[in-house]
Design a protein around this motif. Structure first.
Motif: not given
Length: 476
Positions: A219-222, A363, A367
């Motif tokens: 969920h936070d990859f962005g 972000h 993501t």
């Protein structure tokens, strides 16, 4: 049989069909491990442990090596039979039929072995044909299941590597993605035990749980698309800005000392040497007062720089301090505080300016764009959608899309609660202290009561003690 993708379920099914089709007492199935040149079996009727044997060893090993059928009417009369299994298990092997499993290209992929025909007779040629035909079907099904496992391992490896990348980008939140995944999955599983309410008898399949887990982990990859200095900003001023401000205060201190010495010189020149002690005392007191004031101003600036709410009148005082000046080494008048520093120090909440906060919030968009580029399987196709909505609010005040309640997936609603809880209770954030468990629940309750979070899911989160069940070191 061909539709089953779980190898642990498929292999017993194959053995059941093999035992039935040739009317055997029991069967074993061995899969060829080409890299290790071994046969291995997760399931062998009558055995509880995994069996491994070299290709060419024993009856099954010889079938795998030669690809030829071995049909033994009297096991104890055949030198190829190893009696050690019978001795250890107490079973008595009488007849054996062992056939190769071949894939669509004719390559041997494993072996099926049947023991003891139920009528007491030996296995015949019809049994050989039936078991070979079943073996061909089984080979295809096993190949599909193994391919499915490989795809799963590939996704697992990719997701794990992505989490490592996220945490390397922002080490201050290390472990956050994993904890959010554990909390969300545990909450999803808790819904199965409800008998009343909106979510009564809600059930997520193992694949849907995997989908929730992947979405939570990613969920936070962005954040990889957010500037690192913004991502890890612990105070209102960046370190280099604070160092520049500190150097300016040091110059201002030197300027005060220099101005004091100039005044002393002028005073002696006008009042004479006999007043030297008096002049010295006056200037020492005045310089001390000025330096103390400068020190107090710097301490106030350091207080403003922390991610805390300023006391009443703090913003007004900051603006007043914007008028303070000093002379640099070239004799030019310079401001003690720059306008952009005053603007940053005046941030009312946290450490981020509105522009920086928008960058952090971006972000979620990063993501979603990243996750939509991945060729997810049909069962996992909603991973991008679930992750995309984890910062949305039921009252439409969330970001990035401010979507209405009805369009927010339940998986995203669960993740929102888990994400906020972990962000509040995490002890690894440099810009804030960890909030105690009970206070974190109070904050979540306030958001649920205000219509931002799913109220029913929040109560399940509390009543089912999700943090305690999901996290081994859950905050108290």
């Amino acid at each position: 049989m061909s539709a089953e993708r779980d190898l642990d379920l498929l292999l017993p099914l194959i053995l059941f069909e093999a035992t039935k089709v040739v009317e055997a007492d029991r069967c074993s199935l061995f899969i060829l491990d080409r890299e290790r040149n071994e046969l291995w079996s997760k399931v062998a009727q009558g055995s509880k442990s995994e069996i491994r044997l070299p290709v060419g060893s024993g009856i099954a090993g010889q079938v795998a090596h030669t690809g030829a059928i071995i049909n033994i009417p009297d096991a104890y009369a055949d030198t190829r039979f190893n009696r050690s299994f019978d001795v250890s298990s107490g079973y008595q092997t009488k007849t054996i039929l062992c056939v190769p499993m071949r894939d669509a290209n004719g390559e041997v992929t494993g072996v099926i072995q049947a023991l003891n025909r139920l009528d007491g007779q030996g296995f015949n040629s019809e049994d050989e044909e039936l078991l070979l035909a079943l073996g061909a079907q089984a080979a295809g099904a096993i190949e599909n299941a193994l391919l499915h496992e490989e795809i799963n391992r590939l996704f697992e490896g990719f997701v794990s590597a992505s989490v490592v990348a996220i945490e390397a980008r922002d080490p201050t939140t290390a472990g956050h993605s994993g904890r959010v995944a554990d909390l969300t999955v545990t909450l999803a599983q808790a819904l199965e035990h409800l008998s009343t309410g909106t979510y009564a008898r809600t059930h997520f399949s193992s694949t849907e749980i995997q989908e929730i887990r992947y979405a939570s982990l990613l969920h936070d990859f962005g954040k990889v698309g957010v500037r690192e200095n913004v991502l890890v900003k612990a105070e209102k001023l960046y370190p280099h800005e604070l160092e520049g401000l500190r150097a300016r205060f040091q110059l201002a201190r030197k300027d005060l000392q220099l101005q004091s010495y100039r005044r002393r010189f002028e005073a002696v020149k006008h009042r004479g040497d006999k007043h030297l002690a008096e002049i010295e005392a006056e200037e020492t007191e005045r310089l001390g007062t000025e330096l103390k004031h400068l020190h107090e101003v710097f301490d106030f600036v350091l207080t403003c720089n922390r991610p805390t709410v300023l006391a009443q009148g703090g913003f007004e005082r900051l603006n007043e301090l914007g008028h303070l000046q000093f002379e640099d080494a070239d004799g030019k008048t310079q401001p003690l505080l720059l306008p952009r520093e005053i603007q940053s120090l005046s941030i009312t909440r946290g450490t981020l300016s509105s522009e920086e906060r928008r960058e952090i919030e971006s972000h979620v968009e990063h993501t979603y764009r990243f996750l939509t580029q991945i060729p997810w399987t049909r069962a996992l196709r909603r991973v991008p959608e679930i992750a995309y909505a984890h910062h949305e609010k039921l009252d439409g005040t969330g970001y990035p899309r401010a979507i209405p309640e009805r369009t927010i997936p339940v998986q995203s609603r669960m993740m929102s609660i888990s994400d906020i809880y972990d962000a509040l209770t995490a002890s690894d954030r440099p810009y804030k202290k960890a909030v105690p468990h009970t206070l974190a629940l109070d904050i979540l309750k306030r958001e649920a009561d205000n219509g931002q979070l799913d109220k029913e899911l929040f109560h399940i989160f509390v009543d089912a003690e999700i943090p305690r069940r999901a996290l081994p070191n859950a905050p108290k």
